[in-house]
Design an enzyme around this catalytic site. Structure first.
Site, PDB file in Angstrom:
ATOM      1  CG  HIS A   1     -55.856-128.562 -26.940  1.00 26.74           C
ATOM      2  ND1 HIS A   1     -56.903-129.160 -26.351  1.00 26.74           N
ATOM      3  CD2 HIS A   1     -54.775-129.143 -26.805  1.00 26.74           C
ATOM      4  CE1 HIS A   1     -56.328-130.102 -25.767  1.00 26.74           C
ATOM      5  NE2 HIS A   1     -55.063-129.982 -25.676  1.00 26.74           N
TER       6      HIS A   1
ATOM      7  CD  GLU B   1     -48.882-135.215 -23.473  1.00 24.88           C
ATOM      8  OE1 GLU B   1     -48.354-134.825 -24.368  1.00 24.88           O
ATOM      9  OE2 GLU B   1     -49.006-134.531 -22.516  1.00 24.88           O
TER      10      GLU B   1
ATOM     11  CG  HIS C   1     -53.154-125.901 -28.385  1.00 24.68           C
ATOM     12  ND1 HIS C   1     -53.076-125.241 -26.977  1.00 24.68           N
ATOM     13  CD2 HIS C   1     -52.359-126.854 -28.162  1.00 24.68           C
ATOM     14  CE1 HIS C   1     -52.473-125.773 -26.508  1.00 24.68           C
ATOM     15  NE2 HIS C   1     -51.744-126.756 -26.868  1.00 24.68           N
TER      16      HIS C   1
ATOM     17  NE  ARG D   1     -53.261-132.225 -29.012  1.00 21.77           N
ATOM     18  CZ  ARG D   1     -52.185-131.387 -28.175  1.00 21.77           C
ATOM     19  NH1 ARG D   1     -51.581-130.338 -28.679  1.00 21.77           N
ATOM     20  NH2 ARG D   1     -51.691-132.107 -27.031  1.00 21.77           N
TER      21      ARG D   1
ATOM     22  NE  ARG E   1     -47.483-128.186 -30.705  1.00 26.21           N
ATOM     23  CZ  ARG E   1     -47.750-128.449 -29.506  1.00 26.21           C
ATOM     24  NH1 ARG E   1     -47.112-129.103 -28.840  1.00 26.21           N
ATOM     25  NH2 ARG E   1     -49.228-128.249 -29.056  1.00 26.21           N
TER      26      ARG E   1
ATOM     27  CB  ALA F   1     -38.032-119.835 -27.992  1.00 26.05           C
TER      28      ALA F   1
ATOM     29  N   GLY G   1     -45.926-130.995 -21.009  1.00 22.71           N
ATOM     30  CA  GLY G   1     -44.580-131.083 -20.474  1.00 22.71           C
ATOM     31  C   GLY G   1     -43.521-131.257 -21.605  1.00 22.71           C
TER      32      GLY G   1
ATOM     33  CB  SER H   1     -44.540-126.656 -28.399  1.00 23.27           C
ATOM     34  OG  SER H   1     -45.292-127.310 -27.494  1.00 23.27           O
ATOM     35  CG  LEU H   2     -43.159-126.677 -23.114  1.00 16.96           C
ATOM     36  CD1 LEU H   2     -43.656-127.153 -21.662  1.00 16.96           C
ATOM     37  CD2 LEU H   2     -43.370-124.964 -23.114  1.00 16.96           C
TER      38      LEU H   2
HETATM   39  C1  SIN Z   1     -51.885-130.658 -23.599  1.00 22.03           C
HETATM   40  O1  SIN Z   1     -51.681-130.756 -22.347  1.00 22.03           O
HETATM   41  O2  SIN Z   1     -53.037-131.220 -23.975  1.00 22.03           O
HETATM   42  C2  SIN Z   1     -51.287-129.752 -24.592  1.00 22.03           C
HETATM   43  C3  SIN Z   1     -49.971-130.017 -24.663  1.00 22.03           C
HETATM   44  C4  SIN Z   1     -49.316-129.824 -26.036  1.00 22.03           C
HETATM   45  O3  SIN Z   1     -49.984-128.979 -26.584  1.00 22.03           O
HETATM   46  O4  SIN Z   1     -48.286-130.338 -26.217  1.00 22.03           O
END
Ligand code: SIN
Length: 507
Positions: A235, A115, A338, A280, A373, A17, A50, A378-379
């Site tokens: 996580h 995902e 996490h 999650r 989330r 960021a 990613g 987040s990226l």
């Molecule tokens: C993961 O790869 O399990 C984490 C990815 C994330 O936190 O967005």
């Protein structure tokens, strides 16, 4: 104490960021300050997932936005999700143009992974599980080459400078170059907090331990509005081999067939093929319950087979360093802090409730993550909203007038921090209840009596007080004494006021 005047944005934080904001602020001069050399001690460099973006012909930003809203358990702001997901393609292409070596298909298009909770394959990865480091490395090279950016890599944020009207006019920075500490007041037209999350407040964390919610605490002390601090994402598969922080075993392993089992080899979430790909928070609670019951939790990734070292090189290296070959043995795992969904209220362009103060990345709450989330958002948020923030901060001109520094906050000793982290994981962690939250708050108070109002204590108190006040379970926040979800989703909004001079504000 010395004082300097900087004519441009002062950006605090060297993760994705902060670097995105710094690059986009050109041609304005940027002063970028970080407590550690770039690429160290920021969560972005550790990200294994990613960048989520609607990049395939079958996908669309509206579908990505709908998944983002769905994951957030009623608390995602639709307009923020729209802004984020519409920036998806441009952002990935911008990162690629800067040199981020995304995995590609034979035709040159982005290779995309599916995902959990995404309705399309839309996660652009790098070298399997190496996205964070590879993307950040490209941006670090661009920042080092940019003539408009000056970087201080030994500099910790200690306070904010504020005018009588509350507007932020700079920051107090402590530098530790060549051992000696010196404090510099940097007057600047805009201060951008890109200080990361608060995972280091927890004994079990996958984030750099230095991330203690200090930006959040400073913003709160300065009077900025704070949103939903109780929402922490845990996580489910942090590798439990006695390391602090805990290495991550990416969710993508489960996407490729790895299964969660107990010490006897029984499936933790049932036999169904997709049982381990539930949201999650659900999976994290199953892992937490198995460990609490004494049967252990393991990620059996032996099905990945011989390709493991190439496909998941970061996970493989972490396991091998601990003397564990994941091709042969199940990986012991625990649920660990996490990502912090809550934070300083900010728009997509980083503007907070205080003039002159911007927040972006994990320390901000822009409304895109809600209570939970969506993986790999987040990226995207860090880069997309980082760019918008850099442009908005660059447009501000200095305001004349006096500015005062917020009073200096004390540090915690190592023992005090250890005690805080232990109670945060035990009582403000995956499963919460009133008794545990009261216990954690008592420990925070006790530490504050000896240490004073240290910033990690303020951040911890914001999280624990809001968790106590939220008498329901939603997304990443689970109360065993209030397991159901209220029909109407409500945000927690907190702000220091004359009536509430200390962080003790539970409703
Ligand atoms: C993961 O790869 O399990 C984490 C990815 C994330 O936190 O967005």
């Amino acid at each position: 104490m010395s004082r300097i005047r900087h004519d441009g944005p002062l950006i605090v934080g060297g993760g994705l960021a902060g670097l995105s904001a710094a690059l986009e602020a050109a041609p304005r001069k940027v002063l970028l300050v970080t407590p550690a050399p770039l690429l160290e001690a920021c969560s972005s460099a550790w990200a294994q997932g990613g960048v989520a973006a609607a990049l395939s012909d079958r996908d669309a930003p509206a579908s990505h936005a709908a998944d983002t809203v769905g994951a957030g358990a009623g608390l995602v702001e639709a307009e923020a999700a729209r802004a984020l997901t519409e920036d998806g393609r441009n952002t990935v292409e911008w990162l690629a143009a800067l040199g981020a070596p995304f995995d590609r298909q034979a035709d040159g298009g982005f290779a995309l992974s599916l995902e959990a909770a995404h309705s399309h394959a839309r996660v652009a990865r790098v070298g399997g599980d190496g996205a964070g480091r590879a993307i950040l490395s490209a941006l670090v090279a661009a920042v080092r080459a940019a003539p408009h950016i000056e970087v201080w890599e030994d500099a910790r944020l200690r306070g904010l400078l504020q005018g009588d009207d509350g507007a932020v006019r700079g920051a107090v920075i402590e530098r530790r170059g060549s051992g000696a500490r010196r404090t510099v007041e940097v007057a600047a037209p805009a201060v951008v907090l890109a200080t990361g999350g608060a995972g280091g407040l927890f004994a079990y964390t996958t984030t750099p331990a230095a991330l203690l919610g200090e930006g959040l605490a400073l913003a709160w002390r300065a009077g900025a509005e704070i949103l939903d601090p109780e929402f922490v994402q845990f996580h489910p598969t942090a590798i439990d081999v006695g390391l602090d922080p805990m290495p991550l075993a990416t969710e993508a392993l489960r996407g490729e067939g790895a299964r969660l089992v107990d010490g006897e080899g029984r499936f933790l979430l049932g036999e169904a093929e997709d049982a381990d790909l539930q949201p999650r928070d659900v999976v994290a609670r199953a892992v937490h319950a198995a460990r609490a019951a004494g049967v252990g939790a393991f990620l059996d990734a032996r099905a990945i087979g011989a390709g493991f070292p190439e496909e998941f090189s970061a996970v493989f290296a972490a396991c091998m360093r601990a003397g564990l070959d994941p091709r042969l043995d199940p990986i012991p795992v625990a649920a660990a802090a996490h990502y912090h969904m809550g934070g300083v209220v900010a728009g997509p362009d980083g503007r907070t409730s205080l003039p002159g103060l911007f927040a972006v990345g994990e320390c901000a709450a822009t409304g895109v993550h809600g209570a939970n989330r969506l993986a790999s958002n987040s990226l995207l948020e860090a880069a997309a909203f980082g760019r918008r923030t850099g442009r908005a901060a660059a447009a501000l001109e200095a305001v004349a007038g006096p500015a005062r520094a917020t009073p200096a906050a004390p540090d915690l000793s190592d023992d005090q921090l250890k005690r805080l982290r232990t109670f945060m994981s035990a009582d403000v962690g995956v499963v919460r209840d009133r008794a545990g939250l009261m216990r954690a708050l008592a420990v925070i108070d006790e530490l504050a009596r000896t240490a004073g109002p240290a910033l990690p204590l303020i951040a911890a108190r914001l999280i624990a007080e809001a968790a106590l006040a939220r008498r329901e379970s939603r997304g990443g926040h689970f109360r065993s004494d209030y397991p159901s979800t209220e029909a109407e989703a409500q945000h927690t909004r907190l702000r220091l006021s004359q009536d509430v001079p200390a962080p003790a504000f539970a409703g």
